[in-house]
Design a protein around this motif. Structure first.
Motif, PDB file in Angstrom:
ATOM      1  N   ALA A  73       0.909  14.037 -11.227  1.00  0.00           N
ATOM      2  CA  ALA A  73       2.081  14.166 -12.095  1.00  0.00           C
ATOM      3  C   ALA A  73       2.519  12.805 -12.620  1.00  0.00           C
ATOM      4  O   ALA A  73       2.874  12.670 -13.794  1.00  0.00           O
ATOM      5  CB  ALA A  73       3.224  14.844 -11.337  1.00  0.00           C
ATOM      6  N   ILE A  74       2.481  11.777 -11.769  1.00  0.00           N
ATOM      7  CA  ILE A  74       2.849  10.424 -12.195  1.00  0.00           C
ATOM      8  C   ILE A  74       1.850   9.913 -13.226  1.00  0.00           C
ATOM      9  O   ILE A  74       2.234   9.282 -14.215  1.00  0.00           O
ATOM     10  CB  ILE A  74       2.953   9.477 -10.985  1.00  0.00           C
ATOM     11  CG1 ILE A  74       4.138   9.885 -10.104  1.00  0.00           C
ATOM     12  CG2 ILE A  74       3.094   8.019 -11.430  1.00  0.00           C
ATOM     13  CD1 ILE A  74       4.194   9.177  -8.758  1.00  0.00           C
ATOM     14  N   GLU A  75       0.579  10.195 -13.023  1.00  0.00           N
ATOM     15  CA  GLU A  75      -0.445   9.787 -13.999  1.00  0.00           C
ATOM     16  C   GLU A  75      -0.207  10.433 -15.357  1.00  0.00           C
ATOM     17  O   GLU A  75      -0.330   9.775 -16.392  1.00  0.00           O
ATOM     18  CB  GLU A  75      -1.844  10.136 -13.479  1.00  0.00           C
ATOM     19  CG  GLU A  75      -2.292   9.267 -12.328  1.00  0.00           C
ATOM     20  CD  GLU A  75      -3.575   9.747 -11.674  1.00  0.00           C
ATOM     21  OE1 GLU A  75      -4.264   8.895 -11.081  1.00  0.00           O
ATOM     22  OE2 GLU A  75      -3.888  10.957 -11.733  1.00  0.00           O
ATOM     23  N   ARG A  76       0.145  11.721 -15.364  1.00  0.00           N
ATOM     24  CA  ARG A  76       0.431  12.411 -16.645  1.00  0.00           C
ATOM     25  C   ARG A  76       1.642  11.793 -17.327  1.00  0.00           C
ATOM     26  O   ARG A  76       1.635  11.558 -18.536  1.00  0.00           O
ATOM     27  CB  ARG A  76       0.663  13.902 -16.402  1.00  0.00           C
ATOM     28  CG  ARG A  76      -0.586  14.676 -16.050  1.00  0.00           C
ATOM     29  CD  ARG A  76      -0.371  16.182 -16.088  1.00  0.00           C
ATOM     30  NE  ARG A  76       0.728  16.646 -15.246  1.00  0.00           N
ATOM     31  CZ  ARG A  76       0.628  16.967 -13.965  1.00  0.00           C
ATOM     32  NH1 ARG A  76      -0.535  16.861 -13.341  1.00  0.00           N
ATOM     33  NH2 ARG A  76       1.680  17.398 -13.291  1.00  0.00           N
ATOM     34  N   PRO A 100       0.846  -1.198   0.000  1.00  0.00           N
ATOM     35  CA  PRO A 100       0.000   0.000   0.000  1.00  0.00           C
ATOM     36  C   PRO A 100       0.883   1.249   0.000  1.00  0.00           C
ATOM     37  O   PRO A 100       1.874   1.324   0.719  1.00  0.00           O
ATOM     38  CB  PRO A 100      -0.797  -0.109   1.301  1.00  0.00           C
ATOM     39  CG  PRO A 100      -0.002  -1.028   2.166  1.00  0.00           C
ATOM     40  CD  PRO A 100       0.789  -1.922   1.246  1.00  0.00           C
ATOM     41  N   LEU A 101       0.534   2.208  -0.816  1.00  0.00           N
ATOM     42  CA  LEU A 101       1.354   3.406  -0.967  1.00  0.00           C
ATOM     43  C   LEU A 101       0.466   4.639  -0.898  1.00  0.00           C
ATOM     44  O   LEU A 101      -0.490   4.762  -1.656  1.00  0.00           O
ATOM     45  CB  LEU A 101       2.075   3.354  -2.322  1.00  0.00           C
ATOM     46  CG  LEU A 101       3.002   4.495  -2.674  1.00  0.00           C
ATOM     47  CD1 LEU A 101       4.166   4.569  -1.685  1.00  0.00           C
ATOM     48  CD2 LEU A 101       3.526   4.314  -4.090  1.00  0.00           C
ATOM     49  N   ARG A 102       0.793   5.527   0.019  1.00  0.00           N
ATOM     50  CA  ARG A 102       0.056   6.782   0.121  1.00  0.00           C
ATOM     51  C   ARG A 102       0.874   7.863  -0.572  1.00  0.00           C
ATOM     52  O   ARG A 102       2.061   8.019  -0.282  1.00  0.00           O
ATOM     53  CB  ARG A 102      -0.147   7.162   1.584  1.00  0.00           C
ATOM     54  CG  ARG A 102      -1.094   6.244   2.318  1.00  0.00           C
ATOM     55  CD  ARG A 102      -1.107   6.649   3.791  1.00  0.00           C
ATOM     56  NE  ARG A 102      -1.541   5.651   4.703  1.00  0.00           N
ATOM     57  CZ  ARG A 102      -0.924   4.512   5.009  1.00  0.00           C
ATOM     58  NH1 ARG A 102       0.191   4.199   4.427  1.00  0.00           N
ATOM     59  NH2 ARG A 102      -1.412   3.679   5.875  1.00  0.00           N
ATOM     60  N   LEU A 103       0.235   8.583  -1.485  1.00  0.00           N
ATOM     61  CA  LEU A 103       0.924   9.639  -2.227  1.00  0.00           C
ATOM     62  C   LEU A 103       0.161  10.945  -2.114  1.00  0.00           C
ATOM     63  O   LEU A 103      -1.066  10.956  -2.065  1.00  0.00           O
ATOM     64  CB  LEU A 103       1.032   9.266  -3.710  1.00  0.00           C
ATOM     65  CG  LEU A 103       1.858   8.046  -4.063  1.00  0.00           C
ATOM     66  CD1 LEU A 103       1.711   7.734  -5.540  1.00  0.00           C
ATOM     67  CD2 LEU A 103       3.300   8.267  -3.699  1.00  0.00           C
ATOM     68  N   ASP A 104       0.905  12.024  -2.132  1.00  0.00           N
ATOM     69  CA  ASP A 104       0.304  13.346  -2.216  1.00  0.00           C
ATOM     70  C   ASP A 104      -0.482  13.405  -3.531  1.00  0.00           C
ATOM     71  O   ASP A 104       0.003  12.927  -4.566  1.00  0.00           O
ATOM     72  CB  ASP A 104       1.425  14.391  -2.206  1.00  0.00           C
ATOM     73  CG  ASP A 104       0.897  15.787  -2.368  1.00  0.00           C
ATOM     74  OD1 ASP A 104       0.815  16.241  -3.533  1.00  0.00           O
ATOM     75  OD2 ASP A 104       0.584  16.414  -1.354  1.00  0.00           O
ATOM     76  N   PRO A 105      -1.699  13.927  -3.520  1.00  0.00           N
ATOM     77  CA  PRO A 105      -2.514  13.970  -4.743  1.00  0.00           C
ATOM     78  C   PRO A 105      -1.815  14.659  -5.923  1.00  0.00           C
ATOM     79  O   PRO A 105      -1.955  14.222  -7.065  1.00  0.00           O
ATOM     80  CB  PRO A 105      -3.770  14.731  -4.321  1.00  0.00           C
ATOM     81  CG  PRO A 105      -3.872  14.490  -2.850  1.00  0.00           C
ATOM     82  CD  PRO A 105      -2.453  14.425  -2.354  1.00  0.00           C
ATOM     83  N   ALA A 106      -1.058  15.710  -5.664  1.00  0.00           N
ATOM     84  CA  ALA A 106      -0.362  16.408  -6.750  1.00  0.00           C
ATOM     85  C   ALA A 106       0.736  15.518  -7.343  1.00  0.00           C
ATOM     86  O   ALA A 106       0.948  15.510  -8.565  1.00  0.00           O
ATOM     87  CB  ALA A 106       0.232  17.723  -6.256  1.00  0.00           C
ATOM     88  N   LEU A 107       1.427  14.772  -6.486  1.00  0.00           N
ATOM     89  CA  LEU A 107       2.462  13.850  -6.961  1.00  0.00           C
ATOM     90  C   LEU A 107       1.832  12.742  -7.801  1.00  0.00           C
ATOM     91  O   LEU A 107       2.328  12.421  -8.883  1.00  0.00           O
ATOM     92  CB  LEU A 107       3.222  13.254  -5.779  1.00  0.00           C
ATOM     93  CG  LEU A 107       4.306  12.238  -6.104  1.00  0.00           C
ATOM     94  CD1 LEU A 107       5.388  12.837  -6.992  1.00  0.00           C
ATOM     95  CD2 LEU A 107       4.913  11.693  -4.815  1.00  0.00           C
TER      96      LEU A 107
END
Length: 68
Positions: free
Chosen positions: A23-26, A13-20
């Motif tokens: 950016a990864i999705e883009r 399980p990985l929690r990421l900042d929504p903005a990060l």
């Protein structure tokens, strides 16, 4: 690009900042990868940049040290 069979995968399980994550999705979309595949590629690149090589399919359970 063909990828070798990597064997069984482990979940984490990985929690990421929504903005990060956005950016990864883009980046994943631009490189035609899944988000999971993009995160794995970024982690591998970061390890290589630090001089830590990881072979495809390398496992935590693999024996360490000199071979017999």
């Amino acid at each position: 690009m063909a990828r070798p069979h990597l064997g069984p995968r482990r979940s984490y399980p990985l929690r990421l900042d929504p903005a990060l994550l956005a950016a990864i999705e883009r980046l994943a979309a631009a490189e035609i990868r899944s988000v999971n595949g993009q995160i794995e590629a970024l982690l591998r690149e970061a390890l290589v940049a630090r001089g830590i090589g990881v072979k495809a399919g390398e496992d935590d359970a693999a024996p360490r040290g000199d071979p017999p």
